[in-house]
Design a protein around this motif. Structure first.
Motif, short mmCIF file in Angstrom:
data_model
loop_
_atom_site.label_atom_id
_atom_site.label_comp_id
_atom_site.label_asym_id
_atom_site.label_seq_id
_atom_site.Cartn_x
_atom_site.Cartn_y
_atom_site.Cartn_z
N SER A 445 0.91 -1.25 -0.09
CA SER A 445 -0.23 0.07 0.05
C SER A 445 0.99 1.23 0.22
O SER A 445 0.22 2.23 -0.24
N LEU A 446 2.02 1.20 0.37
CA LEU A 446 2.99 2.27 0.36
C LEU A 446 4.31 2.00 0.10
O LEU A 446 5.18 1.36 1.00
N VAL A 447 4.80 2.01 -1.04
CA VAL A 447 6.15 1.86 -1.62
C VAL A 447 6.93 3.03 -1.23
O VAL A 447 6.62 4.04 -2.10
N LEU A 448 7.81 2.83 -0.59
CA LEU A 448 8.81 4.08 -0.46
C LEU A 448 10.16 3.39 -0.35
O LEU A 448 10.55 2.88 0.70
N ALA A 449 10.94 3.39 -1.34
CA ALA A 449 12.25 2.75 -1.71
C ALA A 449 13.58 3.57 -1.68
O ALA A 449 13.36 4.91 -2.18
N MET A 450 14.36 2.93 -1.33
CA MET A 450 16.00 3.77 -1.37
C MET A 450 16.57 3.32 -2.71
O MET A 450 16.29 2.27 -3.22
N PRO A 451 17.59 4.16 -2.81
CA PRO A 451 18.37 3.69 -3.94
C PRO A 451 19.01 2.45 -3.83
O PRO A 451 19.27 1.91 -2.77
N ASN A 452 19.08 1.67 -4.83
CA ASN A 452 19.66 0.22 -4.93
C ASN A 452 18.65 -0.80 -4.34
O ASN A 452 19.14 -2.04 -4.30
N GLU A 453 17.73 -0.39 -3.78
CA GLU A 453 16.58 -1.38 -3.56
C GLU A 453 15.81 -1.70 -4.80
O GLU A 453 16.06 -1.18 -5.84
#
Length: 820
Positions: A445-453
């Protein structure tokens, strides 16, 4: 006697315990990196670096083609005497690349790795700098190694656009960072195949029904197997037509051989007659080109020299309808007009005539049908002419080839002979709104991703019209913005696709989200579609931390909460909110609570990015000292909040001595008596204490060597080891080596209760992890027990053995591969 007995037993135990542990170390062999072949995946992961070797071979559906070639002198002359060593492939036919990817050091297969098949061209430079174009032009298939490192990939040049001749087929392993530096483990191998193009003939006629005594026109042209490329070398050569027993040679001009053919009076009516056209391909002298065969087994036979085509012509009498498809324009002889369902305008025009070939003299209703379904009804003029435009929107007409016919409507009472012309119905593809999920710690429901993920994108490709049928086997690609890696896949039988897209490490801190562009490739019957989806990204985090509602400043030292001093018996609650740089909560991310370098607990952030952790100072064994507290994201430990807390011992209650009141006449006597008794008791206590202290002096000295703060972290203990060594206190240094080992178990092996376990219990737990050599653990336990419990002097050699074992433990953990 009792004391002597205890001492003897202790000494015997101290001697026996090291001997028993040595025997265990001897009987239990140390673990090694190399495993048996049935555990090859773990063997690969336990290697520090892997260098790979890749082998492959090519086979076709018709392996007899290798033998057939030996019977064809012309092909042997063309390819040379060694031609039979290479498999033969007809362009567009399936072939299989089989091979193995293995670790060159261990000989074990490397499982679950992608293998790509490239046709006639590949280079690492282009793969790194222009992968999209390289794969678009030369990639023809891909697969994955199995659990043994073997692969078998069946593929083909699906659009018949690739080169022919002696072709190099590349089987490519792009490398895996989990196996070490990619430049050292990536690899490719090559195989040689002989690929032949085929020539086919298209034959078109202006009508498939002809009245006795009338004529029709036939056009024939030659094309390569891609269906559109004309044969330039055939210009000026003759195509042979056979009609009603007559042979006609027609010269090819502008790539077409065109001629008019008569149906003589007296020809039997109501009968289909074949019109045949043929061309001898061998006269062209084109290398690696054969006729319209479909199997490699036919290469070298007579059939491979010819391109043939035929059409059936129905000779009729009575009423009849002939028509042409005016639009869309036919691409070429023998090819069908292509119609995009719901968009392309189709126009059919023709004439309805009576049994004498004359008009009926009045308007007649006619139906236009596609695959037997009435699409539109219109009328002719008085001379029987009609021109009817329409668009196919019927949902029951699937993509593919369909027959178009025109006939008099049922109520007209006319039984006319009709013809059928083919069209190819194409469809528009569309993509449903995809579902986006993030790494395992991120909720859908809430995708909040970091670099390289990595984010996972799942969707379905459907037909725009009709029942929204899924479109299987459609190539589809995804890319982050216009600079990320290009991911390619093919839709399943249900039209679904899945992409695991890695977020580039070049994301700017000012970017709130990024775009993943998804594009399908056109197929035989479907057009291209595209879709863009946004993924929220973040590169920084902000911590709001409270202890018992008191706001904490990062890097500060907390000595009181709300004006109340922090004592070693004070309990409190950590609370906080963690957001990204755009104030969005980091929902469901895992955080760790770290005290003096040791992880004491972990928790998942709630939907608001919040958490709460109750800390009991007494059960944690807090003493009066400074403690470093850190809250860190597991997925990126650099995103952390750290500060210090100072605990004090609680104040002791004061005791006010009371002086007894002398109320008796004999008060002085009683006071003197009390003083005498007191002096006697003190003297007795001093004597007993002196005797006890003398007996316990050496044991007390050994216990002092083991005094280590329970929350002292590894670097602090290592510093104490160095100080003890410099002071030549080898007993304390050996004991501290074991205490450092306990800290490593808590920090690296996540054995949080290591300091409450006995040395033997801890040794068994560590051995079960199979991450540290048993002999080193055994040595640490032996040296600790010797230093902690023996009465003899501990020399430098005993400490050196403990220190070497500790160094080996740290080295073993450093050499573990970094997974994830």
């Amino acid at each position: 006697m009792v004391v002597a007995l205890k001492t003897k037993v202790t000494k015997v135990c101290v001697v026996l315990i090291p001997l028993m542990l040595s025997l265990v170390a001897f009987l239990v062999p140390p673990t090694t990196v190399r495993l048996e072949i049935d555990d090859s995946q773990n063997a690969i992961l336990n290697s520090q670096e892997v260098q790979t070797s890749l082998t492959a071979s090519i086979s076709t559906e018709s392996e007899t083609s290798r033998i057939k070639v030996q019977n064809s002198d012309s092909i042997k002359d063309e390819l040379g005497p060694n031609a039979v060593t290479s498999p033969i492939i007809l362009r567009g036919n399936y072939f299989t690349a089989t091979g193995r990817l293995e670790d060159t050091l261990t000989g074990l297969g490397v499982p679950d790795e992608p293998i790509k098949i490239f046709w006639n061209h590949f280079s690492w430079t282009e793969y790194e700098t222009d992968r999209f174009n390289l794969e678009s032009n030369y990639l023809i298939g891909q697969g994955q190694t199995d659990s043994n490192g073997d692969f078998s990939i069946t593929t083909r040049d699906s659009d018949h656009s690739k080169a022919t001749g002696v072709i190099t087929v590349y089987s490519v392993f792009e490398g895996d960072p989990l196996l070490g530096p990619i430049e050292q483990n990536r690899n490719f191998t090559t195989d040689i195949v002989d690929c032949y193009a085929t020539i086919s003939m298209n034959l078109a006629v202006n009508t498939t029904i002809v009245r006795e005594g009338r004529s029709f026109i036939a056009d024939a042209n030659l094309v390569f197997d891609n269906g559109t490329t004309p044969i330039v070398a055939a210009e000026g050569e003759n195509t042979t037509f056979a009609w009603l027993g007559n042979i006609t040679e027609v010269t090819i001009a502008s790539y077409v051989a065109s001629s008019t053919f008569l149906v003589p009076i007296g020809t039997a009516v109501g009968v289909f007659y074949p019109l045949e056209a043929s061309f001898n391909v061998s006269i062209l002298g084109l290398p690696h080109v054969v006729g319209d065969i479909t199997s490699e087994a036919d290469i070298g036979t007579v059939a491979a020299d010819w391109a043939n085509a035929s059409r059936s012509i129905f000779v009729f009498t009575g009423a009849g309808i002939v028509f042409d498809i005016d639009e869309p324009v036919i691409p070429g002889p023998g090819q069908n007009p292509e119609v995009l369902r719901g968009e392309t305008r189709i126009t059919v025009s023709g004439i309805l005539s009576d049994s004498d070939g004359l008009p009926f003299g009045y308007a007649i209703s006619v139906d236009v049908k596609v695959s037997g379904i009435i699409i539109i009804t219109d009328t002719t003029d008085n001379d029987g002419n009609f021109s009817i435009p329409f668009i196919i929107i019927n949902s029951s007409l699937a993509v593919g080839v369909h027959g178009v016919s025109v006939n008099a409507s049922a109520g007209e009472g006319i039984n006319a002979i009709i013809e059928t012309e083919n069209i190819t119905i194409l469809g528009n593809s569309s993509m449903t709104t995809p579902t986006i999920t993030g790494p395992p710690v991120v909720t859908p429901s809430l995708v909040l991703a970091m670099p390289n993920e990595t984010v996972r994108i799942l969707g379905i490709v459907r037909d725009v019209y009709g029942t929204n049928d899924p479109i299987p086997n459609m190539p589809i690609s995804a890319q982050w913005e216009d600079y990320g890696l290009v991911y390619n896949t093919i839709t399943s039988v249900s039209g679904s696709y899945t992409f695991d897209v890695q977020i580039p490490d070049t994301i700017s801190p000012v970017e709130r989200n990024g775009t993943v562009n998804i594009v399908t490739s056109s197929t035989q019957y479907y057009t291209v579609s595209s879709l863009s989806v946004n993924v929220d990204v973040f590169t920084n985090s902000f911590f709001n931390i409270w202890m018992n509602a008191s706001t904490i400043v990062g890097g500060s030292t907390v000595t009181n909460l709300g004006g109340n001093t922090l004592y070693t018996n004070t309990n409190f609650t950590f609370q906080g909110l963690i957001n990204d740089q755009f104030n969005r909560p980091l929902e469901d991310r895992i955080i760790e609570f770290i005290i003096n370098g040791s992880v004491v607990d972990s928790d998942n952030l709630n939907a608001s990015g919040g958490y709460s952790y109750n800390f009991n100072s007494i059960s944690a064994g807090v003493i009066a000292a400074n403690y470093n507290l850190t809250i860190a994201l597991v997925d990126d430990p650099s995103m952390a909040f750290s500060y210090w807390v100072r605990f004090e011992d609680p104040p002791q209650p004061s005791i006010t001595p009371t002086t007894p009141t002398n109320t008796t006449p004999n008060g002085d006597f009683n006071m003197n008596l009390a003083i005498g008794i007191f002096v006697t008791m003190v003297s007795l206590i001093v004597v007993v204490a002196s005797v006890y202290a003398f007996g316990r002096f050496r044991r007390t000295k050994k216990m002092a060597a083991d005094m280590v703060n329970d929350y002292m972290n590894l670097p602090a203990i290592l510093n104490l080891i160095d100080e003890s060594e410099r002071a030549k206190d080898f007993r304390r240094a050996a004991i501290l080596c074991y205490r450092a080992f306990e800290a490593i178990c808590m920090q690296d092996l996540r054995i949080l209760n290591a300091r409450t376990q006995s040395p033997r219990e801890l040794a068994r737990i560590v051995a079960s992890t199979n991450r540290i050599p048993v002999r080193d653990v055994t040595m640490l336990v032996m040296r600790y027990e010797e230093a902690r419990f023996s009465d003899h002097k501990i020399n430098k050699n005993s400490f050196t053995l403990a220190k070497q074992a500790l160094d080996n433990v740290q080295l073993a953990l450093r050499q573990e591969p970094k997974v994830g």
